[in-house]
Design a protein around this motif. Structure first.
Motif, PDB file in Angstrom:
ATOM      1  N   ASN A 100       0.898  -1.438  -0.036  1.00 26.98           N
ATOM      2  CA  ASN A 100      -0.104   0.045   0.063  1.00 26.98           C
ATOM      3  C   ASN A 100       0.782   1.180   0.238  1.00 26.98           C
ATOM      4  OD1 ASN A 100      -2.519  -1.154  -0.307  1.00 26.98           O
ATOM      5  ND2 ASN A 100      -2.510  -1.627   2.034  1.00 26.98           N
ATOM      6  N   GLU A 101       2.079   1.307   0.507  1.00 24.87           N
ATOM      7  CA  GLU A 101       3.071   2.410   0.488  1.00 24.87           C
ATOM      8  C   GLU A 101       3.380   2.668  -0.968  1.00 24.87           C
ATOM      9  OE1 GLU A 101       6.371   2.254   3.380  1.00 24.87           O
ATOM     10  OE2 GLU A 101       5.168   1.975   5.019  1.00 24.87           O
ATOM     11  N   CYS A 102       3.704   1.673  -1.643  1.00 25.74           N
ATOM     12  CA  CYS A 102       4.104   1.633  -2.958  1.00 25.74           C
ATOM     13  C   CYS A 102       2.996   2.468  -3.811  1.00 25.74           C
ATOM     14  CB  CYS A 102       4.477   0.067  -3.642  1.00 25.74           C
ATOM     15  SG  CYS A 102       4.772   0.246  -5.314  1.00 25.74           S
ATOM     16  N   LEU A 103       1.816   1.836  -3.310  1.00 26.99           N
ATOM     17  CA  LEU A 103       0.482   2.398  -4.446  1.00 26.99           C
ATOM     18  C   LEU A 103       0.371   3.832  -4.062  1.00 26.99           C
ATOM     19  CD1 LEU A 103      -1.746  -0.729  -4.025  1.00 26.99           C
ATOM     20  CD2 LEU A 103      -0.443  -0.038  -6.005  1.00 26.99           C
ATOM     21  N   GLU A 104       0.718   4.339  -2.770  1.00 24.91           N
ATOM     22  CA  GLU A 104       0.481   5.517  -2.254  1.00 24.91           C
ATOM     23  C   GLU A 104       1.736   6.528  -2.761  1.00 24.91           C
ATOM     24  OE1 GLU A 104       0.500   5.628   1.654  1.00 24.91           O
ATOM     25  OE2 GLU A 104      -1.491   4.363   2.123  1.00 24.91           O
ATOM     26  N   PHE A 105       2.759   5.837  -3.136  1.00 22.41           N
ATOM     27  CA  PHE A 105       3.836   6.644  -3.596  1.00 22.41           C
ATOM     28  C   PHE A 105       3.364   6.986  -5.300  1.00 22.41           C
ATOM     29  CE2 PHE A 105       7.718   6.613  -6.234  1.00 22.41           C
ATOM     30  CZ  PHE A 105       8.535   7.644  -5.774  1.00 22.41           C
ATOM     31  N   ILE A 106       2.939   5.983  -6.001  1.00 18.29           N
ATOM     32  CA  ILE A 106       2.803   5.991  -7.467  1.00 18.29           C
ATOM     33  C   ILE A 106       1.474   7.163  -7.435  1.00 18.29           C
ATOM     34  CG2 ILE A 106       1.586   4.876  -9.351  1.00 18.29           C
ATOM     35  CD1 ILE A 106       3.153   2.423  -8.195  1.00 18.29           C
ATOM     36  N   GLN A 107       0.324   6.991  -6.395  1.00 18.42           N
ATOM     37  CA  GLN A 107      -0.435   7.829  -6.733  1.00 18.42           C
ATOM     38  C   GLN A 107      -0.197   9.453  -6.331  1.00 18.42           C
ATOM     39  OE1 GLN A 107      -4.128   7.360  -6.875  1.00 18.42           O
ATOM     40  NE2 GLN A 107      -4.163   9.486  -7.255  1.00 18.42           N
ATOM     41  N   SER A 108       0.718   9.475  -5.383  1.00 26.80           N
ATOM     42  CA  SER A 108       1.138  11.148  -5.086  1.00 26.80           C
ATOM     43  C   SER A 108       2.021  11.708  -6.257  1.00 26.80           C
ATOM     44  CB  SER A 108       2.158  10.813  -3.730  1.00 26.80           C
ATOM     45  OG  SER A 108       3.256  10.282  -4.170  1.00 26.80           O
ATOM     46  N   LYS A 109       2.716  10.611  -7.047  1.00 26.40           N
ATOM     47  CA  LYS A 109       3.288  11.273  -7.952  1.00 26.40           C
ATOM     48  C   LYS A 109       2.799  11.381  -9.548  1.00 26.40           C
ATOM     49  CE  LYS A 109       8.117  11.161  -6.264  1.00 26.40           C
ATOM     50  NZ  LYS A 109       8.354  12.687  -6.337  1.00 26.40           N
ATOM     51  N   GLN A 110       1.565  10.694  -9.231  1.00 30.72           N
ATOM     52  CA  GLN A 110       0.582  10.473 -10.480  1.00 30.72           C
ATOM     53  C   GLN A 110       1.446   9.935 -11.673  1.00 30.72           C
ATOM     54  OE1 GLN A 110      -2.835  12.109 -11.075  1.00 30.72           O
ATOM     55  NE2 GLN A 110      -2.347  11.500  -8.952  1.00 30.72           N
ATOM     56  N   LEU A 111       2.071   8.662 -11.343  1.00 24.05           N
ATOM     57  CA  LEU A 111       3.001   7.934 -12.259  1.00 24.05           C
ATOM     58  C   LEU A 111       2.217   6.984 -13.041  1.00 24.05           C
ATOM     59  CD1 LEU A 111       6.005   6.844  -9.955  1.00 24.05           C
ATOM     60  CD2 LEU A 111       5.746   8.926 -11.253  1.00 24.05           C
ATOM     61  N   HIS A 112       0.825   6.822 -12.638  1.00 21.75           N
ATOM     62  CA  HIS A 112       0.118   5.810 -13.270  1.00 21.75           C
ATOM     63  C   HIS A 112      -0.824   6.337 -14.419  1.00 21.75           C
ATOM     64  CE1 HIS A 112      -2.271   7.581 -10.192  1.00 21.75           C
ATOM     65  NE2 HIS A 112      -3.357   7.116 -10.649  1.00 21.75           N
ATOM     66  N   ILE A 113      -0.887   7.780 -14.364  1.00 18.13           N
ATOM     67  CA  ILE A 113      -1.705   8.595 -15.335  1.00 18.13           C
ATOM     68  C   ILE A 113      -1.394   8.304 -16.847  1.00 18.13           C
ATOM     69  CG2 ILE A 113      -2.752  10.933 -16.069  1.00 18.13           C
ATOM     70  CD1 ILE A 113      -3.484  10.156 -13.194  1.00 18.13           C
ATOM     71  N   GLY A 114      -2.463   7.566 -17.488  1.00 15.62           N
ATOM     72  CA  GLY A 114      -2.360   7.330 -18.560  1.00 15.62           C
ATOM     73  C   GLY A 114      -3.541   7.485 -19.566  1.00 15.62           C
ATOM     74  N   ASP A 115      -3.820   6.471 -20.377  1.00 14.42           N
ATOM     75  CA  ASP A 115      -4.928   6.662 -21.393  1.00 14.42           C
ATOM     76  C   ASP A 115      -6.387   6.236 -20.816  1.00 14.42           C
ATOM     77  OD1 ASP A 115      -4.933   7.256 -23.754  1.00 14.42           O
ATOM     78  OD2 ASP A 115      -4.427   5.623 -24.754  1.00 14.42           O
ATOM     79  N   GLY A 116      -6.716   7.126 -19.580  1.00 14.36           N
ATOM     80  CA  GLY A 116      -7.893   6.757 -18.990  1.00 14.36           C
ATOM     81  C   GLY A 116      -8.318   5.326 -18.564  1.00 14.36           C
ATOM     82  N   ASP A 117      -9.151   4.746 -18.678  1.00 15.98           N
ATOM     83  CA  ASP A 117      -9.418   3.414 -18.370  1.00 15.98           C
ATOM     84  C   ASP A 117      -8.631   2.533 -18.971  1.00 15.98           C
ATOM     85  OD1 ASP A 117     -11.671   4.380 -16.814  1.00 15.98           O
ATOM     86  OD2 ASP A 117     -12.868   3.973 -18.328  1.00 15.98           O
ATOM     87  N   ASN A 118      -7.865   2.712 -20.009  1.00 14.54           N
ATOM     88  CA  ASN A 118      -7.099   1.791 -20.721  1.00 14.54           C
ATOM     89  C   ASN A 118      -5.490   1.864 -20.321  1.00 14.54           C
ATOM     90  OD1 ASN A 118      -9.062   0.922 -22.468  1.00 14.54           O
ATOM     91  ND2 ASN A 118      -8.725   2.517 -23.593  1.00 14.54           N
ATOM     92  N   ALA A 119      -5.337   2.506 -19.363  1.00 13.81           N
ATOM     93  CA  ALA A 119      -3.720   2.464 -18.695  1.00 13.81           C
ATOM     94  C   ALA A 119      -3.331   1.315 -18.372  1.00 13.81           C
ATOM     95  CB  ALA A 119      -3.868   3.651 -17.574  1.00 13.81           C
TER      96      ALA A 119
END
Length: 806
Positions: free
Chosen positions: A96-115
């Motif tokens: 969960n710490e890893c997921l929070e880190f990804i969320q905080s830096k918006q690293l997962h932002i991509g092609d909407g639902d197809n990311a």
């Protein structure tokens, strides 16, 4: 390449568009290189990958910061994004710490639902639903072995000091010719051991393996010692496990760490033996080891190395990788063709070591904290006043690792680091504008540093020099920012960070790769820039420039009154005399208290007596004549008298003799070194009093309406021979010619004379370098130890070393 706002840049048919419309600066407008937001970016720009193992999550993300243009024969005018490649780790049980880190830096932002993000390791299946639930992204599973090989190939080609040997606690980096890399055996030690014969990019086959690996060690260790963590601790026992068990005393009388060490030795020897026999059978000479079992533990590497040496009778050596824990994650990252790194060159990667994540544990992840204030606060918690390294979270007693009460880790071969300190590597800065200096005679054998810091005495000396200079540097850095409370707080944070780096390197010199004075000085400048000190000597440089420009006209008149031969000697004497002004030298700083800059310069010129300690002037004089050289590159050093009263008059003489001149200066500030940004203004001021400089500066594009105060009628007919200025791509008192700016590389191709001036560029580095053209190295030695080591002389000795093209 600068593109108009409101346009999109097409990278290639297989790459997404980068939408620049609505681009705006985020945060403080006055901050240097502020973050720019792209609010309309919707395409997947793919800058995240993970390797989720049973114990650790290894995460790599790419942060872009510039748009570059790369030209090559395969894909002309193909834009490539420069940026930074970050390496982060998390414990898998703290997903969960890893997921929070990804969320905080918006690293997962991509092609909407197809990311989609690339993931390798067993966790790619286990946590797929969690990633979808928490981040709204899908996981694309990549083959583990394929990723390991891809990651290893990339690192061995891209990182200069990636591979190393480790014997009896001593780490030695190995430079590998890319043309001779394949084939090699890659031994990955995880729960089991996989052995791959690698023949090229994406060309490999699994040739052997054994189930006696980390899983065996952990399982038996847990049963025998009752430990509940996979960690290696210091062990003293020298006997093997079989001997321990055979002795007729109670098993309970043996310490857990003694048993663990014997078990570790048994398994490591076994892996080493099988690896060598496999390589022998396949006729492979290079064996690289990686995997979570190793984690840069000194004893583990020593044991494997001993086994390889023993079974090969000294004919083979085990090699390890600094980024070995990230092979899988890096391979997953490289598998995505959307990150714009298709044509990445080796010299375009620069490794930096920001103190954004503690190397001894803690809850702060990532080399970039939320903002500068947060970073300063963290430094205050992380490093106490001075050099003692602590954790920002509660620790065990100072002499323990916090992992069972055993002795603190060390770099010695029989002592092992805790899990918390492994896998700490720098940030890879991708700078597509860097190139190899084309005039190097042999780039493969080129080594910039002349001082070997593998010598403990040299290392201690340099660390003492840098530590003693630190308070004065902090004072000047704070003064350059107006002496505000904010500047003082940043200055203190800088001192703490740099001191912590020095302490780490004193404990483990190879921690950041092969270490030389160049690396230390560059590290110091990087630390200053981390805390927004971009030019600590700005006011000093301005004052010295003004004082030197005031007396330049009289010096030029004096030179013009001499005949050609006398003038050339006087010019070289002037360069050597002016090179004394160096705020990086404590001996020279003392001189500033004894007189003005001009007084010291004149006194120094009067003391010039030949022969100098290294004196090739006569050979240089014989070579010089009108039109002797087509283009000269003058690597200049310090601001003030050094460049204005020393190098600029020499440049003027070369122009007079029909040689084009390129003044090569730092791209970024370092100490009182002059920069390429500052030089045009200096030349413009000097040109007000000299027709030769004025005409050459205009021909070189340095003067644009700079001479409005001079009447047109007073101008003489000016020569068309150009005087140019170019940045070297560097921000350090020293220079590594394997990584220079593309602008410098371009102008160097037509040069037939290189003049390296100053201790940093001509003595600390490049004194032994050889070039494809005539070379002159000029410097006054301002360091007694360097004088003794390099030229067998004394402080204030002069070096005039001429090396003609043969």
């Amino acid at each position: 390449m600068v593109s108009p706002v409101g346009t999109s840049i097409q990278r290639s048919s297989s790459r997404p568009l980068l939408d620049l419309s609505g681009a705006a600066i985020h945060g403080n407008f006055e901050e240097r290189d502020p973050t720019i937001l792209l609010p309309n970016q919707s395409d997947d720009i793919s800058h995240l990958s993970l390797d989720i193992g049973g114990s650790l999550i290894k995460l790599i993300y790419f942060s872009r910061h510039e748009e570059f243009l790369v030209n090559d024969k395969r894909n002309k005018s193909s834009p490539i994004l420069g940026g930074r490649l970050h390496f982060i780790k998390f414990e898998t049980n703290k997903i969960n710490e890893c997921l929070e880190f990804i969320q905080s830096k918006q690293l997962h932002i991509g092609d909407g639902d197809n990311a989609v993000i690339k993931v390798t390791g067993g966790g790619a299946y286990k946590f797929a639903d969690l990633f979808k639930e928490k981040l709204g992204v899908s996981i694309e599973k990549e083959d583990e072995i394929d990723c390991l090989v891809t990651g290893a190939n990339f690192l061995l080609k891209a990182i200069r000091h990636e591979a190393f040997t480790h014997r009896e606690g001593h780490k030695e980096f190995v430079q590998i010719d890319h043309n001779e890399l394949y084939p090699y055996l890659l031994v990955n030690i995880g729960s089991g051991v996989s052995m791959m014969k690698v023949d090229g990019d994406r060309k490999f086959q699994q040739v052997n393996g054994t189930n006696v690996g980390g899983g065996t060690y952990w399982g038996l260790g847990k049963l025998l010692t009752k430990c509940n963590r996979f960690g290696v601790v210091k062990m003293e026992m020298k006997d093997n496990l079989a001997k321990i068990i055979c002795v007729l005393i109670l098993f309970e009388d043996y310490r857990a760490e003694d048993i663990s060490l014997s078990l570790l030795r048994m398994i490591s020897y076994n892996i080493g033996q099988i690896s060598y026999l496999t390589a022998l059978q396949l006729g492979i000479k290079r064996i690289f080891f990686g995997g979570y079992f190793i984690r840069c533990h000194a004893y583990t590497m020593d044991t494997i190395s001993f086994a390889i040496q023993f079974w090969s009778k000294g004919g083979a050596e085990a090699m390890f990788l600094r980024h070995e824990g990230f092979l899988g994650a890096l391979g997953a990252f490289m598998s995505n063709n959307k990150h714009g790194l298709d044509h990445l060159m080796v010299h375009q990667l620069v490794e930096r070591f920001p103190m954004g994540a503690p190397y001894s544990g803690g809850k702060i992840h990532g080399p970039a904290l939320g903002n500068l204030s947060e970073k300063i606060s963290w430094m205050e918690k992380f490093v106490q006043k001075g050099t003692q390294i602590t954790d920002p979270v509660p620790m065990a007693s100072p002499k323990t690792t916090g992992l069972g009460g055993f002795e603190a880790p060390s770099s010695k071969g029989d002592i092992l680091r805790s899990d918390e300190s492994n896998l700490n590597v720098g940030v890879l800065h991708l700078v597509p504008s860097l190139e190899v200096f084309p005039l190097l005679s042999n780039p493969k054998s080129y080594e910039p540093n002349t001082i070997d810091l593998a010598d403990p005495n040299e290392l201690e000396y340099w660390f003492t020099v840098l530590s003693e200079h630190l308070p004065d540097l902090v004072d000047k850095a704070v003064a350059s920012e107006g002496g505000t409370d904010d500047a003082r707080r940043r200055g203190d944070a800088f001192a703490r960070e740099f001191s912590a780096h020095l302490a780490r390197l004193m404990e483990e010199p190879p921690a950041y790769g092969k270490l030389g004075p160049t690396n230390l000085l560059e590290l110091r400048e990087e630390c200053l820039r981390e805390f927004n000190f971009f030019d600590a000597y700005r006011t000093i440089k301005q004052r010295e420039n003004e004082a030197s420009l005031a007396v330049l006209p009289d010096l030029l008149l004096e030179l013009d009154s001499m005949n050609e031969k006398t003038r050339l000697l006087t010019l070289i004497e002037g360069v050597l005399a002016a090179n004394i002004f160096d705020w990086g030298s404590s001996a020279c700083v003392d001189l500033y208290h004894k007189g003005t800059i001009i007084e010291i310069y004149r006194m120094n010129r009067k003391k010039m007596q030949r022969p100098w300690r290294v004196d090739d002037f006569d050979a240089f004089k014989e070579r010089m004549g009108f039109g002797a050289h087509k283009r000269a590159l003058l690597f200049v050093d310090n601001s003030g008298a050094d460049v204005i009263l020393g190098m600029l008059p020499l440049a003027r003489e070369l122009l007079r003799r029909g040689t084009e001149v390129v003044l090569v200066a730092n791209s970024l500030p370092a100490l009182n070194d002059v920069t390429a940004v500052e030089l045009p203004k200096i030349v413009a001021e000097a040109a007000k009093h000299c027709d030769i400089l004025r005409g050459a500066a205009e021909a070189g594009g340095l003067l644009v309406d700079a001479m409005n105060n001079i009447l047109e009628g007073s101008r003489q007919k000016l020569p068309s021979i150009p005087l140019m200025v170019v940045g070297n791509g560097c921000g350090s008192p020293c220079i590594d010619l394997r990584q220079v700016s593309s602008d410098l590389a371009a102008v160097a191709k037509d040069a037939d004379l290189v003049i390296l001036e100053g201790m940093g560029r001509a003595l600390h580095t490049n004194y032994n370098a050889r070039f494809k053209c005539d070379t002159l190295k000029l410097a006054m030695v301002k360091n007694q130890r360097l004088a003794e080591k390099l030229i067998k002389g004394n402080i204030y000795d002069c070096v005039c070393r001429y090396e003609p093209l043969r």
